[in-house]
Design a protein around this motif. Structure first.
Motif, PDB file in Angstrom:
ATOM      1  N   LYS A  22       0.832  -1.212   0.000  1.00 36.25           N
ATOM      2  CA  LYS A  22       0.000   0.000   0.000  1.00 36.25           C
ATOM      3  C   LYS A  22       0.865   1.259   0.000  1.00 36.25           C
ATOM      4  N   GLU A  23       1.941   1.238   0.773  1.00 37.59           N
ATOM      5  CA  GLU A  23       2.838   2.391   0.808  1.00 37.59           C
ATOM      6  C   GLU A  23       3.506   2.606  -0.545  1.00 37.59           C
ATOM      7  N   GLU A  24       3.929   1.532  -1.182  1.00 38.91           N
ATOM      8  CA  GLU A  24       4.552   1.637  -2.505  1.00 38.91           C
ATOM      9  C   GLU A  24       3.545   2.147  -3.540  1.00 38.91           C
ATOM     10  N   LEU A  25       2.315   1.664  -3.462  1.00 40.37           N
ATOM     11  CA  LEU A  25       1.281   2.153  -4.381  1.00 40.37           C
ATOM     12  C   LEU A  25       1.112   3.659  -4.226  1.00 40.37           C
ATOM     13  N   ASP A  26       0.984   4.096  -2.989  1.00 41.24           N
ATOM     14  CA  ASP A  26       0.793   5.522  -2.706  1.00 41.24           C
ATOM     15  C   ASP A  26       1.991   6.341  -3.179  1.00 41.24           C
ATOM     16  N   THR A  27       3.177   5.874  -2.880  1.00 40.41           N
ATOM     17  CA  THR A  27       4.399   6.587  -3.268  1.00 40.41           C
ATOM     18  C   THR A  27       4.508   6.739  -4.779  1.00 40.41           C
ATOM     19  N   ASN A  28       4.044   5.730  -5.502  1.00 38.62           N
ATOM     20  CA  ASN A  28       4.154   5.735  -6.962  1.00 38.62           C
ATOM     21  C   ASN A  28       2.900   6.247  -7.659  1.00 38.62           C
ATOM     22  N   GLY A  29       1.942   6.779  -6.893  1.00 35.01           N
ATOM     23  CA  GLY A  29       0.726   7.330  -7.478  1.00 35.01           C
ATOM     24  C   GLY A  29      -0.159   6.285  -8.129  1.00 35.01           C
ATOM     25  N   LEU A  30      -0.136   5.077  -7.590  1.00 34.55           N
ATOM     26  CA  LEU A  30      -0.936   3.990  -8.135  1.00 34.55           C
ATOM     27  C   LEU A  30      -2.087   3.655  -7.190  1.00 34.55           C
ATOM     28  N   THR A  31      -3.053   2.919  -7.704  1.00 35.16           N
ATOM     29  CA  THR A  31      -4.210   2.527  -6.910  1.00 35.16           C
ATOM     30  C   THR A  31      -4.263   1.006  -6.778  1.00 35.16           C
ATOM     31  N   ASP A  32      -5.179   0.546  -5.941  1.00 36.11           N
ATOM     32  CA  ASP A  32      -5.403  -0.898  -5.818  1.00 36.11           C
ATOM     33  C   ASP A  32      -5.761  -1.495  -7.172  1.00 36.11           C
ATOM     34  N   ARG A  33      -6.521  -0.766  -7.967  1.00 38.07           N
ATOM     35  CA  ARG A  33      -6.932  -1.245  -9.297  1.00 38.07           C
ATOM     36  C   ARG A  33      -5.719  -1.462 -10.195  1.00 38.07           C
ATOM     37  N   ASP A  34      -4.727  -0.576 -10.113  1.00 42.25           N
ATOM     38  CA  ASP A  34      -3.497  -0.755 -10.894  1.00 42.25           C
ATOM     39  C   ASP A  34      -2.805  -2.058 -10.509  1.00 42.25           C
ATOM     40  N   LEU A  35      -2.790  -2.346  -9.227  1.00 39.34           N
ATOM     41  CA  LEU A  35      -2.178  -3.584  -8.750  1.00 39.34           C
ATOM     42  C   LEU A  35      -2.957  -4.795  -9.256  1.00 39.34           C
ATOM     43  N   ILE A  36      -4.261  -4.734  -9.155  1.00 42.64           N
ATOM     44  CA  ILE A  36      -5.111  -5.842  -9.617  1.00 42.64           C
ATOM     45  C   ILE A  36      -4.859  -6.106 -11.098  1.00 42.64           C
ATOM     46  N   ASN A  37      -4.773  -5.049 -11.888  1.00 43.01           N
ATOM     47  CA  ASN A  37      -4.543  -5.205 -13.322  1.00 43.01           C
ATOM     48  C   ASN A  37      -3.186  -5.841 -13.612  1.00 43.01           C
TER      49      ASN A  37
END
Length: 87
Positions: A22-37
């Motif tokens: 979650k911290e990496e997603l936030d730092t990189n301006g990504l969302t949970d949806r980006d991870l799911i994809n």
């Protein structure tokens, strides 16, 4: 063998890999949806990993390493530390 005192008082608080993701997603301006994809798996698996309900396997570790610039070993080690702490 774990003593009664060790069972009562854990020596440290181990944070699950989901918090790091979650911290990496936030730092990189990504969302949970980006991870799911990126996972190319079910949405539920991604959410389970984010919430530390499922462990990270080598395939997921490779994806996380590519997404965030760490090695797969980094993610597997975080997962192993967390899983060992939970036992």
């Amino acid at each position: 063998m774990e003593t009664k005192l060790e069972k009562q008082y854990k020596p440290y608080l181990n944070i699950g890999p989901g918090a790091f993701i979650k911290e990496e997603l936030d730092t990189n301006g990504l969302t949970d949806r980006d991870l799911i994809n990126r996972f190319n798996h079910s949405e539920q698996l991604a959410l389970d990993i984010l919430n530390d309900r499922k462990p990270i396997n080598s395939e997921i570790a490779d994806i996380l390493g590519e997404m965030f610039g760490q090695s797969a070993t980094y993610w597997l080690n975080l997962n192993n530390l967390y899983q060992n702490y939970k036992q």
